[in-house]
Design an enzyme around this catalytic site. Sequence first.
Site, PDB file in Angstrom:
ATOM      1  N   GLU A  55       0.820  -1.219   0.000  1.00  0.00           N
ATOM      2  CA  GLU A  55       0.000   0.000   0.000  1.00  0.00           C
ATOM      3  C   GLU A  55       0.852   1.267   0.000  1.00  0.00           C
ATOM      4  O   GLU A  55       1.748   1.432   0.844  1.00  0.00           O
ATOM      5  CB  GLU A  55      -0.939   0.014   1.208  1.00  0.00           C
ATOM      6  CG  GLU A  55      -1.876   1.200   1.216  1.00  0.00           C
ATOM      7  CD  GLU A  55      -2.919   1.126   2.314  1.00  0.00           C
ATOM      8  OE1 GLU A  55      -3.389   2.193   2.750  1.00  0.00           O
ATOM      9  OE2 GLU A  55      -3.266   0.008   2.731  1.00  0.00           O
ATOM     10  N   LYS A 103      -7.575  -0.160  11.185  1.00  0.00           N
ATOM     11  CA  LYS A 103      -6.965  -0.683   9.959  1.00  0.00           C
ATOM     12  C   LYS A 103      -5.662   0.046   9.679  1.00  0.00           C
ATOM     13  O   LYS A 103      -4.671  -0.549   9.261  1.00  0.00           O
ATOM     14  CB  LYS A 103      -7.931  -0.519   8.786  1.00  0.00           C
ATOM     15  CG  LYS A 103      -7.431  -1.136   7.473  1.00  0.00           C
ATOM     16  CD  LYS A 103      -6.641  -0.153   6.625  1.00  0.00           C
ATOM     17  CE  LYS A 103      -6.166  -0.803   5.333  1.00  0.00           C
ATOM     18  NZ  LYS A 103      -5.271   0.065   4.553  1.00  0.00           N
ATOM     19  N   ASP A 150       2.954 -14.585  11.694  1.00  0.00           N
ATOM     20  CA  ASP A 150       1.623 -14.853  11.148  1.00  0.00           C
ATOM     21  C   ASP A 150       0.730 -13.622  11.316  1.00  0.00           C
ATOM     22  O   ASP A 150       0.160 -13.408  12.385  1.00  0.00           O
ATOM     23  CB  ASP A 150       1.020 -16.061  11.864  1.00  0.00           C
ATOM     24  CG  ASP A 150      -0.300 -16.515  11.275  1.00  0.00           C
ATOM     25  OD1 ASP A 150      -0.911 -15.746  10.501  1.00  0.00           O
ATOM     26  OD2 ASP A 150      -0.737 -17.629  11.604  1.00  0.00           O
ATOM     27  N   HIS A 169      -1.506  10.936   0.708  1.00  0.00           N
ATOM     28  CA  HIS A 169      -1.706   9.581   0.184  1.00  0.00           C
ATOM     29  C   HIS A 169      -1.708   9.571  -1.342  1.00  0.00           C
ATOM     30  O   HIS A 169      -1.084   8.708  -1.960  1.00  0.00           O
ATOM     31  CB  HIS A 169      -3.020   9.002   0.710  1.00  0.00           C
ATOM     32  CG  HIS A 169      -3.326   7.639   0.169  1.00  0.00           C
ATOM     33  ND1 HIS A 169      -2.669   6.502   0.613  1.00  0.00           N
ATOM     34  CD2 HIS A 169      -4.186   7.229  -0.788  1.00  0.00           C
ATOM     35  CE1 HIS A 169      -3.123   5.462  -0.043  1.00  0.00           C
ATOM     36  NE2 HIS A 169      -4.045   5.867  -0.896  1.00  0.00           N
TER      37      HIS A 169
END
Length: 438
Positions: free
Chosen positions: A85, A279, A295, A392
């Site tokens: 991302e 998130k 993991d 962004h």
Amino acid sequence: MHTPIEGFSKLTKAEKIDWLSENCTTDAEKTKQLLKRYWNANSSVQKIHDEFIENTVSNYYLPFAIAPNFLINNALYAIPMAIEESSVVAAASKAAKFWLDKGGFKTTVLGTEKVGQVHFMYTGNKKKLLQFFETIKASFFEDTKAITQNMKKRGGGIKDLELRDKTDKLANYYQLHCTFETLDAMGANFINSCLEQFSKTLQKEADVYFDFSADEKQLEVVMSILSNYVPNCIVKAEVSCKIKELDEDELSGQKFAEKMLQAIDIAKAETYRAVTHNKGIMNGIDAVVLATGNDFRAVEAGIHAYASKTGEYSSLTHAEIKDGVFRFWIEIPLALGTVGGLTSLHPLVKLSLEILQKPNAEELMQIVAVAGLAQNFAALRSLVTTGIQKGHMKMHLLNMLNQLGATEQEKQQLVAHFKDNAVTNASVKEALEKIQTH
């Protein structure tokens, strides 16, 4: 649509690729070339990758990046991150630099307890079950000696076993709730091996202890498995500084701090916002977890469960203003390992741990928590000042230009152009078309 295939796992890699290309894609030759292009040229490295999972036909690469200048407990770190991302690494790096001359990040491990459970059904007398458990409890430890001896030598092992009555949630449902210390290993295989032995011991002892009738089996083990919810394997990371040190171009330090608190309060009060808020935290956490061979699915599941521990999904970060000081922190469950699994197999995982100065599991917990806190700080800082899209979209610019097929020269021109102009899909497309038609 292709027909089912028998024995796919027994095919060679070349045969798997041939079948896949010819039955599932429109251009078989193009597919074969694409899959081969992403093989590792070093055959021994490729063999390692092939043996991680089943039915491998190629490798799927993620960018491997570094976020520098993280001062954690007065030690400087460059943090490896594996993520696709845009803006995540840049945001983490920016947050690290912001706090570098303000004391950096402070971290503490609050607990390292892991959890596993044996789930079973019992239809008999509850008091008799409790008596049975107390009678055989020592047998669980005795029967797992061969499994636990090496872990115990290093200071870990089984911490405790507890019988839990869960019949208020599900009829006839009970469990052995087991806690473990696995030190620098994530410990999944160790825990599951212990639990499976617990299951055998429980069933064996029950068959002797209880007077089961011919047509009714009063106690029956359903399954045994570790839990990825580890609310007592907790790490805390925080930053703090005087309010006046938070002065921004757009806002005074006081106003900036107040808006940060308001943003976090909103994430605590509103689930829709909390999910996106958290998130962003996971952007930082997952990237380091992945880079260090841990993991990330287990980490995600455990952390999101922890965010819901009050009964409502809420913010993982907290903030306060007290006595002229702004404080920002996070407390999260993190079950991580620095030995076992991929840590000694994947070349880039080994490199990541070397870059991090070969941390033990507790040190890695602290580094990962800092990455999540930094990511959240950077996101909230943008949101309460310039807005998230400004930074962004500039980071996303090259992805957009690649999708539009821009040449290297066109990319250079447009990167320069958008330094002082808003980046949107429409504006980028229009600017590129303008260059191409002149």
